[in-house]
Structure formats: C-alpha cells, structure tokens
Design an enzyme around this catalytic site. Sequence first.
Site, PDB file in Angstrom:
ATOM      1  N   ASN A  48       6.313  14.788 -22.793  1.00  0.00           N
ATOM      2  CA  ASN A  48       6.113  14.049 -21.502  1.00  0.00           C
ATOM      3  C   ASN A  48       5.480  14.725 -20.490  1.00  0.00           C
ATOM      4  O   ASN A  48       5.532  14.497 -19.208  1.00  0.00           O
ATOM      5  CB  ASN A  48       7.674  13.320 -21.092  1.00  0.00           C
ATOM      6  N   HIS A 134      16.431   2.164 -19.823  1.00  0.00           N
ATOM      7  CA  HIS A 134      16.828   3.369 -20.608  1.00  0.00           C
ATOM      8  C   HIS A 134      18.361   3.393 -20.635  1.00  0.00           C
ATOM      9  O   HIS A 134      18.847   2.570 -20.036  1.00  0.00           O
ATOM     10  CB  HIS A 134      16.349   4.401 -19.719  1.00  0.00           C
ATOM     11  N   GLU A 175      12.574  -0.106 -15.182  1.00  0.00           N
ATOM     12  CA  GLU A 175      11.759   1.223 -15.091  1.00  0.00           C
ATOM     13  C   GLU A 175      10.589   0.597 -14.563  1.00  0.00           C
ATOM     14  O   GLU A 175      10.230  -0.507 -14.522  1.00  0.00           O
ATOM     15  CB  GLU A 175      11.772   1.515 -16.579  1.00  0.00           C
ATOM     16  N   SER A 179       9.568   3.781 -21.236  1.00  0.00           N
ATOM     17  CA  SER A 179       9.416   4.742 -21.918  1.00  0.00           C
ATOM     18  C   SER A 179       9.164   4.726 -23.444  1.00  0.00           C
ATOM     19  O   SER A 179       8.554   5.664 -23.819  1.00  0.00           O
ATOM     20  CB  SER A 179      10.597   5.895 -21.692  1.00  0.00           C
ATOM     21  N   ASP A 202      13.551   2.897 -11.639  1.00  0.00           N
ATOM     22  CA  ASP A 202      13.668   4.088 -12.502  1.00  0.00           C
ATOM     23  C   ASP A 202      12.264   4.224 -12.721  1.00  0.00           C
ATOM     24  O   ASP A 202      11.719   3.708 -13.783  1.00  0.00           O
ATOM     25  CB  ASP A 202      14.351   4.141 -13.583  1.00  0.00           C
ATOM     26  N   HIS A 205       8.505   7.528 -15.913  1.00  0.00           N
ATOM     27  CA  HIS A 205       7.251   7.669 -16.586  1.00  0.00           C
ATOM     28  C   HIS A 205       6.099   7.597 -15.789  1.00  0.00           C
ATOM     29  O   HIS A 205       4.744   7.518 -16.153  1.00  0.00           O
ATOM     30  CB  HIS A 205       7.338   7.082 -17.760  1.00  0.00           C
ATOM     31  N   LYS A 234       9.048  15.123 -16.448  1.00  0.00           N
ATOM     32  CA  LYS A 234       7.871  14.509 -17.390  1.00  0.00           C
ATOM     33  C   LYS A 234       6.716  14.989 -16.657  1.00  0.00           C
ATOM     34  O   LYS A 234       6.170  16.000 -16.699  1.00  0.00           O
ATOM     35  CB  LYS A 234       8.272  13.005 -17.103  1.00  0.00           C
TER      36      LYS A 234
END
Length: 383
Positions: A48, A134, A175, A179, A202, A205, A234
């Site tokens: 990542n 997640h 998110e 992910s 969140d 990424h 990441k």
Amino acid sequence: MQAFNQRIEQTLQTRINQGLDRQLRCVEGGNQLMICRDNQQWVNFASNNYLGLANDDKVVLAWQQGLRLFGAGSGASPLVTGHSTAHQMLEDKLCDWLGFERAILFNSGFSANQALLFSLLEKGDVVFQDKLNHASLIEAAMLSPATLKRFAHNDVEDLSRKLANVDASSLVVTEGVFSMDGDVAPLKDIAQIQGNALFAVDDAHGIGVLGEKGGGSCQAAGVKPNFLVVTFGKALGISGAAIMCDATAGDYLTQMARHFVYSTAMPPAQAYALTQAINQVQHDDWRRTKLDELSDYYEQSMCHLPGFRSTPTAIKPFIIGDSARALDCAKFLSQHGIWLSAIRAPTVARHQARLRITLTALHEQSHIDQLAEHVEQWLEVSA
Ligand SMILES: Cc1ncc(COP(=O)(O)O)c(C=O)c1O
C-alpha cells in the site's frame, strides 16, 4: 482447556479444508519495488506504499534525526508523559493540512476506528455502515452497545431509506476508497442525506493519493465529515493513524478513547518522520501524477481480460471468483516474478476471490506489461 484446544484445532482444520488458511511469508523489500527472498526477486504489486515513501531517503533520514532528537520510545501513554513536541508538531501539521481543529493520534488505523466507535456509541444508537467497510469498523460496531445496520455497497438510496426509518441517534460510517475494491464512496451524496446523523469517513486508502496536495477522498469530494480517520501506513509510508475532528469532539476523545488513553504513544521519532512524510505528500505532486498515468496504462493494458475491474484509484482488483483458482493464479504469477496476494473469504465475499493489485509511484509501465502478459498467460493455461 481441552475445549479450547479442540476449538483451535477444528478451526484451523476447517480453514485448511476450505483452502482459506493463510501463511506468513518473510520477505525483504515489502516496502520497495522489488521483493527479495532466497536470492529470488519479484516485482511488488502488493504493498500500500502508493506514493513510494516507505523507503524514501528523506523520510528515513527524518526518522534517524528524530531518534537523535527524541530517543527511541515515547515512554508512556499520551496523557502521562508520552506526548512530546514531535507529536504536537504532527497534530498541528495534520490539522493545517486537512482543515480540522484536532487530530488525535493512534498507533494504528485499526485502533483508531475501534476507539472512535467504542467512544461514541451507546445503547439505543444506530450505526449505519457500508457493507464492504473494513473489519475494524464492522467489528467495532458489532461489539458496541449500538445497533448495526449495513447498507448496500455505495448505495445512497438504501442508506437514505434505512436512515428514514430510524429515530435514534445515528452515525454513518464509510470508507473513502474501498480497500479490496478500489472504488470510491459517494461522499457528497452521503453528506447531503446525513440529516441529524454524524458522519465518519475512514480514508485509509484515499489520504495522500486523492485530492489536491493529497488531502484525500473528502477533500476531493468537497466534503467535511464530523470525523475523518487517516492512517499513516499506506500512502504516508510509515504507520499509525489519527482521528480528525472539531475541538469539542477532540476533548471528548482525549477522555474517552481507550486505545488512546491506555496505550503507549507512538515513538516521537515516528511522529517526526510522519511530519516529513506529510511535507512530501503535499509537495511531491509528481508522485500522484505518475500514479494516475500508471493507473491509465494499467486500465488500457488489462481491460480486455475477464476479471478486470476499472477503478479510479491505485487499487486494482482482478476478480477470479474461486479461491483455489485465485491461489493458483497468484502462484503462477509468483513463478514469473510477480508478487501479489490472492484475497479470499472472509476478507471478501465467498466466490469473489481476487488478486489485489496495487500500483505505486515506484512502478514503470514495463512492470505493468509484465503483469498483463502473465495474467493473460495464466487465463489461457487455466481455462
Ligand atoms: C480501510 C482500512 N481502514 C483501516 C485499516 C487499518 O489500518 P492500520 O493498518 O493502520 O491498522 C486498514 C488496513 O488495512 C484499511 O484498509
């Protein structure tokens, strides 16, 4: 004792029988372009480390300088003596960069997510989560006293219907970039229907990768949630996390977030290196530009293959379906110098096993050529 032993053995055996057991592999260069093991080398399509900062000279140097300035460890939890000028500098940097009043630091994104949900939720509350959130978020909601309602992936209408049926204090969590799927959440639409609910994103990424100066998914969408979780393992290339919020919520979390209050603060040298990493995220636009170019090149090179999914991010899932076939493909690619992971249940839904291909600013187009050639070969030989 015997019951526990039986349970452990049975669970392990079930995983093995289903082809879902996982093995730890010891490698060098997981944070670099080339992974090495036993005198062999592979192109790394699994990390990542989107911007290539995990082994960057300036970031490494900053960590070394931090060690000289502050020593090895923080010595205590933040409220005791663990909060140093290096931590304060990092918090100030995050607030300035992302436009929030407070940044509460954690040792991992997993603990930040758990701390957020456990500190906010009480019995009678309802927490709405995207179905593909997640594990740290879903698990925290399940263990909390609140009721968890999952809405269909990225489906704002479903969320809206579910919100309309609930009178209780509510929290919506998604998110920013998913992910395992690499798609982005409809943040603007969610913000528009949140009503009285609190909104938490969140952005593990998205931070560093999306938005101007890497400000992340929310900045790219023009949205300011009540809580933004950013992780440092990441695109920022190190590890740790922060919950971004307003001053009152920050004061509340400082009292109530048990993963913050009762855990040793991250080493100050790490906070110092993170501040340097953020400087680079902000100023090295070329890293994001290169990633975008590689992403376009990947899409052109792979779009004719069954299993390809187009995404607007550096996460490129290649859907295979069957777990054993996904493992077989990853093994074939490994034999041809390519390192990536076959992602299987329970991380993704059963029959949705996939290769999780990640691009980084360290790749060149020739690496994508190599990947495309061998994925195509595997599809031919395994048909
Ligand atoms: C969406 C998401 N949130 C949180 C985490 C956990 O972050 P960390 O690795 O810092 O614990 C991850 C890590 O894989 C993630 O993908």
